[in-house]
Design a protein around this motif. Structure first.
Motif, mmCIF file in Angstrom:
data_model
loop_
_atom_site.group_PDB
_atom_site.id
_atom_site.type_symbol
_atom_site.label_atom_id
_atom_site.label_comp_id
_atom_site.label_asym_id
_atom_site.label_seq_id
_atom_site.Cartn_x
_atom_site.Cartn_y
_atom_site.Cartn_z
ATOM 1 N N VAL A 79 2.638 3.363 -16.634
ATOM 2 C CA VAL A 79 1.501 2.669 -16.023
ATOM 3 C C VAL A 79 1.977 1.888 -14.804
ATOM 4 O O VAL A 79 1.424 1.993 -13.706
ATOM 5 N N ILE A 80 3.024 1.113 -14.983
ATOM 6 C CA ILE A 80 3.557 0.276 -13.916
ATOM 7 C C ILE A 80 4.117 1.128 -12.778
ATOM 8 O O ILE A 80 3.950 0.805 -11.605
ATOM 9 N N GLY A 81 4.754 2.236 -13.116
ATOM 10 C CA GLY A 81 5.288 3.138 -12.093
ATOM 11 C C GLY A 81 4.212 3.628 -11.144
ATOM 12 O O GLY A 81 4.404 3.643 -9.915
ATOM 13 N N TYR A 82 3.045 4.000 -11.690
ATOM 14 C CA TYR A 82 1.947 4.438 -10.826
ATOM 15 C C TYR A 82 1.415 3.291 -9.976
ATOM 16 O O TYR A 82 1.108 3.473 -8.802
ATOM 17 N N TYR A 83 1.298 2.091 -10.561
ATOM 18 C CA TYR A 83 0.853 0.937 -9.762
ATOM 19 C C TYR A 83 1.790 0.708 -8.583
ATOM 20 O O TYR A 83 1.351 0.444 -7.465
ATOM 21 N N LYS A 84 3.082 0.809 -8.813
ATOM 22 C CA LYS A 84 4.057 0.573 -7.746
ATOM 23 C C LYS A 84 3.963 1.640 -6.664
ATOM 24 O O LYS A 84 4.109 1.341 -5.474
ATOM 25 N N GLU A 85 3.709 2.879 -7.050
ATOM 26 C CA GLU A 85 3.565 3.957 -6.061
ATOM 27 C C GLU A 85 2.307 3.749 -5.217
ATOM 28 O O GLU A 85 2.331 3.891 -3.998
ATOM 29 N N VAL A 86 1.205 3.415 -5.879
ATOM 30 C CA VAL A 86 -0.056 3.220 -5.156
ATOM 31 C C VAL A 86 0.048 2.006 -4.228
ATOM 32 O O VAL A 86 -0.526 2.002 -3.139
ATOM 33 N N ALA A 87 0.801 0.989 -4.629
ATOM 34 C CA ALA A 87 0.956 -0.216 -3.806
ATOM 35 C C ALA A 87 1.592 0.086 -2.448
ATOM 36 O O ALA A 87 1.440 -0.684 -1.506
ATOM 37 N N LYS A 88 2.266 1.232 -2.331
ATOM 38 C CA LYS A 88 2.883 1.630 -1.061
ATOM 39 C C LYS A 88 1.849 2.111 -0.044
ATOM 40 O O LYS A 88 2.141 2.206 1.141
ATOM 41 N N VAL A 89 0.635 2.436 -0.515
ATOM 42 C CA VAL A 89 -0.434 2.892 0.375
ATOM 43 C C VAL A 89 -1.103 1.651 0.954
ATOM 44 O O VAL A 89 -1.647 0.815 0.226
ATOM 45 N N GLU A 90 -1.054 1.514 2.263
ATOM 46 C CA GLU A 90 -1.552 0.318 2.928
ATOM 47 C C GLU A 90 -3.050 0.115 2.738
ATOM 48 O O GLU A 90 -3.845 1.051 2.830
ATOM 49 N N GLY A 91 -3.429 -1.121 2.425
ATOM 50 C CA GLY A 91 -4.836 -1.485 2.350
ATOM 51 C C GLY A 91 -5.502 -1.254 1.013
ATOM 52 O O GLY A 91 -6.686 -1.495 0.876
ATOM 53 N N VAL A 92 -4.754 -0.810 0.007
ATOM 54 C CA VAL A 92 -5.331 -0.520 -1.303
ATOM 55 C C VAL A 92 -5.375 -1.794 -2.141
ATOM 56 O O VAL A 92 -4.402 -2.551 -2.180
ATOM 57 N N ILE A 93 -6.478 -2.023 -2.812
ATOM 58 C CA ILE A 93 -6.619 -3.137 -3.740
ATOM 59 C C ILE A 93 -6.665 -2.543 -5.148
ATOM 60 O O ILE A 93 -7.482 -1.677 -5.429
ATOM 61 N N SER A 94 -5.758 -2.992 -6.000
ATOM 62 C CA SER A 94 -5.737 -2.556 -7.396
ATOM 63 C C SER A 94 -6.536 -3.546 -8.223
ATOM 64 O O SER A 94 -6.324 -4.756 -8.120
ATOM 65 N N LEU A 95 -7.436 -3.036 -9.039
ATOM 66 C CA LEU A 95 -8.237 -3.918 -9.902
ATOM 67 C C LEU A 95 -7.729 -3.866 -11.315
ATOM 68 O O LEU A 95 -7.074 -2.977 -11.735
#
Length: 95
Positions: A79-95
Motif C-alpha cells: 500500500v505504502i509503496g504505491y503511495y510513494k510512487e504516486v507521490a512522484k507525479v506532480e500535483g497529485v493529492i492523495s486522499l
C-alpha cells in the motif's frame, strides 16, 4: 511535508493497516489530479499489471479529475509503496 513527517505518516499508516485489516486485502486509493492526460496516464501506469480497477471522474468545471483505484495487495508495505510512487507525479493529492 518534510521527510521526517512523511516517514512518520507512513509508519502510522502501516500500524493502522496492520491493526485494522486482514491481508491480503483490497485497498481503495483516492487521488485528485489536475485534468492533464499525462498525469492521469502516469498514475494508470503505476498500477499497470496489478489487476487494479481504476475509475475516473472529472470535476464539475473539468479542472480536476478524481481517480479511485481498487487493487488487491498482500500487505501494508505494498500500500505504502504505491503511495510513494504516486507521490512522484506532480500535483497529485492523495486522499
Amino acid at each position: 511535508m518534510n521527510k521526517d513527517s512523511t516517514d512518520e505518516f507512513y509508519l502510522r499508516l502501516k500500524e493502522e493497516l496492520l491493526r485494522t485489516t486482514s491481508w491480503p486485502s483490497d485497498y481503495l486509493y483516492k487521488f485528485i489530479v489536475p485534468t492533464d492526460m499525462a498525469k492521469i496516464k502516469a498514475i494508470q501506469n503505476i498500477f499497470d499489471n496489478s489487476g487494479a480497477v481504476i475509475e475516473s471522474k472529472k470535476s464539475s468545471k473539468g479542472k480536476y479529475t478524481s481517480l479511485s483505484v481498487t487493487v488487491n495487495l498482500p500487505d501494508p508495505e505494498a500500500v505504502i509503496g504505491y503511495y510513494k510512487e504516486v507521490a512522484k507525479v506532480e500535483g497529485v493529492i492523495s486522499l
